[in-house]
Design a protein around this motif. Structure first.
Motif, PDB file in Angstrom:
ATOM      1  N   LEU A 189       0.826  -1.203   0.000  1.00 42.88           N
ATOM      2  CA  LEU A 189       0.000   0.000   0.000  1.00 42.88           C
ATOM      3  C   LEU A 189       0.865   1.260   0.000  1.00 42.88           C
ATOM      4  O   LEU A 189       0.530   2.263  -0.641  1.00 42.88           O
ATOM      5  N   ALA A 190       1.988   1.195   0.705  1.00 43.44           N
ATOM      6  CA  ALA A 190       2.917   2.334   0.690  1.00 43.44           C
ATOM      7  C   ALA A 190       3.467   2.552  -0.710  1.00 43.44           C
ATOM      8  O   ALA A 190       3.578   3.692  -1.190  1.00 43.44           O
ATOM      9  N   LEU A 191       3.826   1.449  -1.390  1.00 39.80           N
ATOM     10  CA  LEU A 191       4.318   1.558  -2.760  1.00 39.80           C
ATOM     11  C   LEU A 191       3.242   2.117  -3.688  1.00 39.80           C
ATOM     12  O   LEU A 191       3.497   3.003  -4.513  1.00 39.80           O
ATOM     13  N   PHE A 192       2.009   1.619  -3.526  1.00 38.60           N
ATOM     14  CA  PHE A 192       0.921   2.052  -4.397  1.00 38.60           C
ATOM     15  C   PHE A 192       0.595   3.530  -4.178  1.00 38.60           C
ATOM     16  O   PHE A 192       0.435   4.296  -5.136  1.00 38.60           O
ATOM     17  N   GLN A 193       0.511   3.940  -2.912  1.00 35.67           N
ATOM     18  CA  GLN A 193       0.166   5.337  -2.621  1.00 35.67           C
ATOM     19  C   GLN A 193       1.266   6.297  -3.073  1.00 35.67           C
ATOM     20  O   GLN A 193       0.993   7.438  -3.477  1.00 35.67           O
ATOM     21  N   GLY A 194       2.519   5.839  -3.028  1.00 37.44           N
ATOM     22  CA  GLY A 194       3.628   6.722  -3.399  1.00 37.44           C
ATOM     23  C   GLY A 194       4.263   6.371  -4.728  1.00 37.44           C
ATOM     24  O   GLY A 194       5.463   6.625  -4.927  1.00 37.44           O
ATOM     25  N   HIS A 195       3.488   5.775  -5.641  1.00 39.09           N
ATOM     26  CA  HIS A 195       4.084   5.295  -6.897  1.00 39.09           C
ATOM     27  C   HIS A 195       4.709   6.421  -7.717  1.00 39.09           C
ATOM     28  O   HIS A 195       5.724   6.212  -8.394  1.00 39.09           O
ATOM     29  N   GLU A 196       4.141   7.614  -7.648  1.00 40.10           N
ATOM     30  CA  GLU A 196       4.711   8.724  -8.417  1.00 40.10           C
ATOM     31  C   GLU A 196       6.092   9.104  -7.898  1.00 40.10           C
ATOM     32  O   GLU A 196       6.997   9.421  -8.682  1.00 40.10           O
ATOM     33  N   ALA A 197       6.270   9.038  -6.582  1.00 43.90           N
ATOM     34  CA  ALA A 197       7.576   9.355  -6.004  1.00 43.90           C
ATOM     35  C   ALA A 197       8.639   8.357  -6.441  1.00 43.90           C
ATOM     36  O   ALA A 197       9.833   8.688  -6.505  1.00 43.90           O
ATOM     37  N   PHE A 198       8.208   7.120  -6.739  1.00 44.47           N
ATOM     38  CA  PHE A 198       9.144   6.093  -7.204  1.00 44.47           C
ATOM     39  C   PHE A 198       9.280   6.089  -8.723  1.00 44.47           C
ATOM     40  O   PHE A 198       9.980   5.241  -9.285  1.00 44.47           O
ATOM     41  N   GLY A 199       8.600   7.016  -9.396  1.00 46.37           N
ATOM     42  CA  GLY A 199       8.677   7.085 -10.854  1.00 46.37           C
ATOM     43  C   GLY A 199       7.918   5.964 -11.538  1.00 46.37           C
ATOM     44  O   GLY A 199       8.289   5.559 -12.659  1.00 46.37           O
ATOM     45  N   LEU A 200       6.862   5.461 -10.909  1.00 46.26           N
ATOM     46  CA  LEU A 200       6.099   4.348 -11.457  1.00 46.26           C
ATOM     47  C   LEU A 200       4.692   4.802 -11.827  1.00 46.26           C
ATOM     48  O   LEU A 200       4.121   5.680 -11.168  1.00 46.26           O
ATOM     49  N   SER A 201       4.154   4.214 -12.865  1.00 47.09           N
ATOM     50  CA  SER A 201       2.744   4.431 -13.150  1.00 47.09           C
ATOM     51  C   SER A 201       1.909   3.633 -12.161  1.00 47.09           C
ATOM     52  O   SER A 201       2.409   2.712 -11.502  1.00 47.09           O
ATOM     53  N   GLU A 202       0.637   3.981 -12.057  1.00 42.07           N
ATOM     54  CA  GLU A 202      -0.237   3.264 -11.131  1.00 42.07           C
ATOM     55  C   GLU A 202      -0.343   1.795 -11.504  1.00 42.07           C
ATOM     56  O   GLU A 202      -0.304   0.915 -10.635  1.00 42.07           O
ATOM     57  N   GLY A 203      -0.469   1.500 -12.818  1.00 39.97           N
ATOM     58  CA  GLY A 203      -0.574   0.107 -13.259  1.00 39.97           C
ATOM     59  C   GLY A 203       0.677  -0.688 -12.948  1.00 39.97           C
ATOM     60  O   GLY A 203       0.598  -1.847 -12.513  1.00 39.97           O
ATOM     61  N   THR A 204       1.853  -0.088 -13.173  1.00 39.09           N
ATOM     62  CA  THR A 204       3.111  -0.780 -12.870  1.00 39.09           C
ATOM     63  C   THR A 204       3.227  -1.057 -11.374  1.00 39.09           C
ATOM     64  O   THR A 204       3.681  -2.135 -10.960  1.00 39.09           O
TER      65      THR A 204
END
Length: 479
Positions: A189-204
């Motif tokens: 959930l932390a990864l999903f909520q902060g996906h933009e900070a990790f440079g990831l799209s929501e789907g990825t």
């Protein structure tokens, strides 16, 4: 020339047996820790919405997809696929349980299905674009493999503890499962909520979360594969249990007497399964307990599966509130499983399960009267669900373990899991009909009371002591 005298190894002591048993118990607990990640991350949170979005990408102008030439609404693809996988898993569990008891290879079969499920789950990383058929196939394989591996792991419970300690061991296993599933879910959930900070799209981000559950499952399954014995149901330092008369089930390290190793194993296992199903008629009290479990567990599963729908549509909860509630259920269920295990040690499993069913009734009543748009009240409801969820399921499992004829652990626990999964359509049907008639999700949620009331009444009628004696097992001090 010096002669070396080889002294014989000292005989095993009770202390050695105790260490061996604790090692096996930890391996069994870690198995729950491993596979709960699939249930929490994949089935409960991420796969349903994501697979539905993939199916919608592949839909035609009418919003339909066409697997194998059938026109299906894209929004119905995920639940239909889950239902199909459950139907397939019913037969697979029964056959795998029979093969395990027939050959004594419980661990090998359990591990094989676990790694098959983990591989299918990791394959979900490649689920993107309009590949809804790939997602459906991977879900069917993973969910079937999960069901079979869990049913086979349950078969170890009778050999993990003495009758008086079994409730505590089962409860601890459930607690490990909720802890493992919850820990990975928090990270995802932390990864999903902060996906933009990790440079990831929501789907990825979602695909990484799905694959991580498979990786978690595979890595931690190494521990039970190293620690569990091949055959379930035998305590360290104890002789194998006697075979139930007339069943032909083996309990030692070899296949059952009269079996022909390597000769038509599938056909022999099917015949053995038929004998088991016919033989259950000799244990009507065990069947009566299964009937009670069928009723109240269907109510439990429906509350769990429909709580998010009730929260969003009736109580006006947003996605963040729903996810927070899921996490609360996971965390509180750890304490609930351990707490009810301790209560059962003092008052007995049957009384504690009956008390937990009263708790479910109170929880549904509070849900019916709960005000909308009040997240704090919804979180309180989630905590109440978690408190009774883990304990009622853990104690139901341990109580059933006393009602199994010796040597038939995997087969009977496969039937138990069939009761768990194969009847889960009844509660959603009642829920859906109640909503269709009344137009209110409050009426739909309160309609589930019937399952808990009937389950309570049937369980109350089960003479547990007599049922345990009827299958030839030792009776715990408290029931």
């Amino acid at each position: 020339m010096t002669t070396t005298t080889h002294r014989p190894e000292p005989p095993a002591t009770a202390t050695d047996d105790g260490r061996a048993l604790r090692r096996i118990q930890v391996g069994w607990y870690i198995n729950d820790w491993a596979n709960a990640a699939f249930s929490a991350t994949v089935l409960t949170v991420f796969l349903g919405p994501y697979l539905t979005s993939v199916a919608k990408e592949a839909a035609d102008a009418n919003g339909d997809v066409h697997p194998f030439g059938l026109a299906i609404r894209a929004g119905s693809f995920f639940p239909y696929t889950v239902s199909f996988s459950v139907l397939l898993s019913v037969g697979a569990m029964l056959l795998a349980g029979t093969v395990a008891d027939r050959t004594g290879r419980h661990k090998e079969l359990m591990g094989g299905f676990a790694y098959l499920g983990a591989a299918a789950t990791m394959g979900m990383f490649f689920l993107d674009g309009d590949r809804y058929l790939l997602g459906g196939a991977l879900l069917v394989v993973a969910n079937l493999a999960y069901a079979v591996s869990v049913a086979l792991s349950y078969a170890y419970l009778p050999g993990l503890a003495s009758p008086d300690e079994r409730d505590a061991v089962s409860s601890k296993g459930w607690a490990y499962g909720y802890a493992g599933g919850g820990l990975l879910l928090i990270a995802n959930l932390a990864l999903f909520q902060g996906h933009e900070a990790f440079g990831l799209s929501e789907g990825t981000a979602v695909r990484i979360c799905l694959a991580s559950a498979g990786l978690w499952w595979a890595l931690f399954t190494i521990v039970p594969m190293l620690r569990l014995p091949s055959r379930a149901g035998v305590l360290p330092g104890h002789a194998p249990k006697a075979v139930e008369a007339g069943t032909g089930a083996a309990t030692g390290a070899e296949a059952k007497p009269g079996a022909e190793p390597g000769a038509e194993p599938a056909a022999g296992s099917l015949r053995e399964l038929g004998r088991t199903l016919r033989g259950m008629r000799r244990h009507p009290l065990t069947l009566l307990y299964l009937a009670a479990f069928l009723c109240y567990n269907d109510g439990i599963q429906t509350v769990v599966s429909q709580a998010s729908l009730f929260g969003s549509e009736e109580l006006g909860m947003d996605q963040t509130s729903l996810v927070t509630a899921v996490l609360l259920v996971q965390v509180v269920a750890i304490a609930g499983a351990l707490l009810l295990g301790r209560i059962a040690h003092r008052y007995g499993a049957k009384r504690t399960i009956l008390g937990s069913l009263v708790g479910w009734v109170v929880t549904l009543a509070l849900g019916y009267f709960m005000p909308a748009h009040q997240p704090a009240w919804f979180y309180a409801l989630a905590c109440m669900i978690g408190l009774v969820l883990g304990g009622s399921q853990a104690l139901s499992r341990s109580l059933f373990s006393h009602l199994i004829p010796p040597g038939k652990e995997a087969e009977y626990f496969s039937l138990y899991k069939v009761s768990d999964r194969g009847t889960s359509w009844m509660g959603p049907l009642v829920f859906g009909l109640a909503y269709q008639v009344t137009g209110s999700y409050r009426s739909a949620i309160i309609s589930l009371l019937v399952f808990f009331v009937i389950g309570f009444a049937v369980l109350l009628k089960v003479p547990v002591r007599r049922a345990i004696e009827a299958v030839g097992n030792p009776v715990p001090e408290r029931l």
